[in-house]
Design an enzyme around this catalytic site. Structure first.
Site, PDB file in Angstrom:
ATOM      1  N   SER A 179       6.246  -0.409  10.125  1.00  0.00           N
ATOM      2  CA  SER A 179       5.101  -0.015   9.872  1.00  0.00           C
ATOM      3  C   SER A 179       4.720   1.118   9.090  1.00  0.00           C
ATOM      4  CB  SER A 179       4.080  -0.457  10.931  1.00  0.00           C
ATOM      5  OG  SER A 179       2.653   0.143  10.505  1.00  0.00           O
ATOM      6  N   GLN A 210      -3.203 -12.203   7.630  1.00  0.00           N
ATOM      7  CA  GLN A 210      -3.308 -12.009   6.270  1.00  0.00           C
ATOM      8  C   GLN A 210      -2.600 -13.021   5.206  1.00  0.00           C
ATOM      9  OE1 GLN A 210      -2.806  -8.005   4.512  1.00  0.00           O
ATOM     10  NE2 GLN A 210      -0.837  -8.451   3.922  1.00  0.00           N
ATOM     11  N   HIS A 251       9.108  -3.089   3.371  1.00  0.00           N
ATOM     12  CA  HIS A 251       8.740  -3.535   2.346  1.00  0.00           C
ATOM     13  C   HIS A 251      10.051  -3.822   1.207  1.00  0.00           C
ATOM     14  CE1 HIS A 251       5.318  -0.786   3.299  1.00  0.00           C
ATOM     15  NE2 HIS A 251       4.900  -1.656   2.984  1.00  0.00           N
ATOM     16  N   ARG A 295       2.291   2.778   9.366  1.00  0.00           N
ATOM     17  CA  ARG A 295       1.733   3.841  10.431  1.00  0.00           C
ATOM     18  C   ARG A 295       2.535   4.047  11.552  1.00  0.00           C
ATOM     19  NH1 ARG A 295      -2.568  -0.315   9.075  1.00  0.00           N
ATOM     20  NH2 ARG A 295      -4.246   0.672   8.291  1.00  0.00           N
ATOM     21  N   MET A 343       0.764  -1.361   0.119  1.00  0.00           N
ATOM     22  CA  MET A 343       0.014  -0.195   0.095  1.00  0.00           C
ATOM     23  C   MET A 343       1.033   1.209   0.069  1.00  0.00           C
ATOM     24  SD  MET A 343      -3.631  -0.771   1.891  1.00  0.00           S
ATOM     25  CE  MET A 343      -2.887  -0.552   3.527  1.00  0.00           C
ATOM     26  N   ASP A 401       2.026  -9.476   9.068  1.00  0.00           N
ATOM     27  CA  ASP A 401       0.693  -9.408   8.933  1.00  0.00           C
ATOM     28  C   ASP A 401       0.063 -10.956   8.911  1.00  0.00           C
ATOM     29  OD1 ASP A 401      -0.292  -6.624   8.494  1.00  0.00           O
ATOM     30  OD2 ASP A 401       1.268  -6.868   7.209  1.00  0.00           O
ATOM     31  N   ALA A 442       4.047   4.103   1.017  1.00  0.00           N
ATOM     32  CA  ALA A 442       4.847   4.600   2.094  1.00  0.00           C
ATOM     33  C   ALA A 442       6.000   3.675   2.430  1.00  0.00           C
ATOM     34  CB  ALA A 442       4.042   4.893   3.219  1.00  0.00           C
ATOM     35  N   LEU A 443       6.504   3.068   1.374  1.00  0.00           N
ATOM     36  CA  LEU A 443       7.683   2.024   1.490  1.00  0.00           C
ATOM     37  C   LEU A 443       8.626   2.282   2.551  1.00  0.00           C
ATOM     38  CD1 LEU A 443       7.929   1.155  -2.385  1.00  0.00           C
ATOM     39  CD2 LEU A 443       6.549   0.226  -0.919  1.00  0.00           C
TER      40      LEU A 443
END
Ligand code: AMP
Length: 273
Positions: free
Chosen positions: A182, A150, A34, A184, A27, A147, A29-30
């Site tokens: 993260s 997931q 990532h 976030r 998603m 995750d 905002a690497l």
């Protein structure tokens, strides 16, 4: 690196790739988490495709999709430097159409833990990931153990829908002090950043209990909860790798999962033992 935004562009670029293709869905905002997936894909495949798509169907109505961190310029640079073949950055209308058949994640595994406080979240995840697999036709696809639920549900989808690709689980990347990376984390202020360390600390304490021979789930969960007592804990669970409950830890087949809110930021972390 080709940056593509539409389906025909992606399909054309994909057809030009010969040999094995690794795929890393994100998603954006690497961060280094990532990047570790991208590096693994680059090492194990002839070509790598990365997607950046903030998927609206995995956000609940009250969750602020528009505030999710977005850094397209920095992300493009990271992918370019890494040396990937294709960066797919679609918009919402490209990915979704009216009148789509629905795909539902199995509820017994998708409405617990993350899915308990975010009902329908995993339906949205599977929906977009299946579309992305159909578009990118990867040999292998890379997902973080961060995750864990997931990852389990995607592995389950690949197995039960007979998809012809391999899912590669990737280790959790952490800051030096233990905080799991993260997108976030940017929401955390200085004080909250310190409080966030309690998640990884609680997992370290659980590890110590297990290393000292502890196998009973309840006392270990109690230790973790006392470490996390200053936070708003959503769950602390110890499950087997099929996300079934356990009374006693099985080494090599257990996951310890934690989710807590620091301020308004929901953080998750886990440990595979
Ligand atoms: P996201 O952009 O948050 O959807 O994450 C894209 C992929 O990166 C998912 O497979 C995540 O599990 C993985 N990921 C996110 N954070 C980390 C991390 N700290 N370590 C390893 N993988 C991660």
């Amino acid at each position: 690196m080709k940056i593509v935004k539409t389906i025909p562009e992606l399909q054309k670029a994909r057809k030009e790739l010969q040999g094995s293709v690794g795929f890393v869905p994100t998603m954006g905002a690497l961060h280094h988490g990532h990047v570790s997936l991208i590096q693994k894909s680059l090492n194990e495949n002839e070509h790598t495709i990365v997607s950046i798509f903030v998927n609206p169907t995995q956000f609940l109505a009250h969750e602020d999709l528009s505030k999710y961190p977005r850094k397209p310029e920095a992300d493009i640079k990271i992918c370019e430097l890494a040396g990937i073949a294709i960066l797919f950055m679609p918009d919402v209308d490209t990915m979704y159409c009216p009148l789509e058949p629905t795909l539902l994640a199995p509820s017994s595994k998708a409405y617990i833990l993350e899915g308990f406080s975010r009902p329908g979240h995993f339906d949205g995840v599977l929906r977009v990931v299946l579309k992305l697999f159909n578009l990118t036709k990867p040999t292998r696809a890379y997902f973080g153990k961060k995750d864990a639920q997931q990852l389990y549900l995607i592995q389950n989808m690949v197995k039960t829908l007979f998809l012809d690709l391999e899912i590669i689980p990737c280790e959790i990347i952490r800051e030096d002090d233990g905080l799991a990376l993260s997108s976030r984390n940017v929401y955390l202020n200085h004080e909250q950043r310190k409080q966030a360390l309690l998640l990884s600390k609680s997992l370290k304490i659980a590890t110590r209990c297990v290393m000292a021979g502890g196998r009973d789930v309840e006392p270990i969960k109690a230790e973790m909860l006392s470490t996390l007592s200053s936070l708003h804990v959503e769950y602390v669970e110890i499950l087997n790798r099929d996300f079934d409950t356990l009374s006693s830890i099985e080494i090599g087949n257990s996951i310890i999962l934690v989710c807590a809110k620091v301020g308004t930021t929901r953080l998750i972390d886990n440990l595979w033992i």
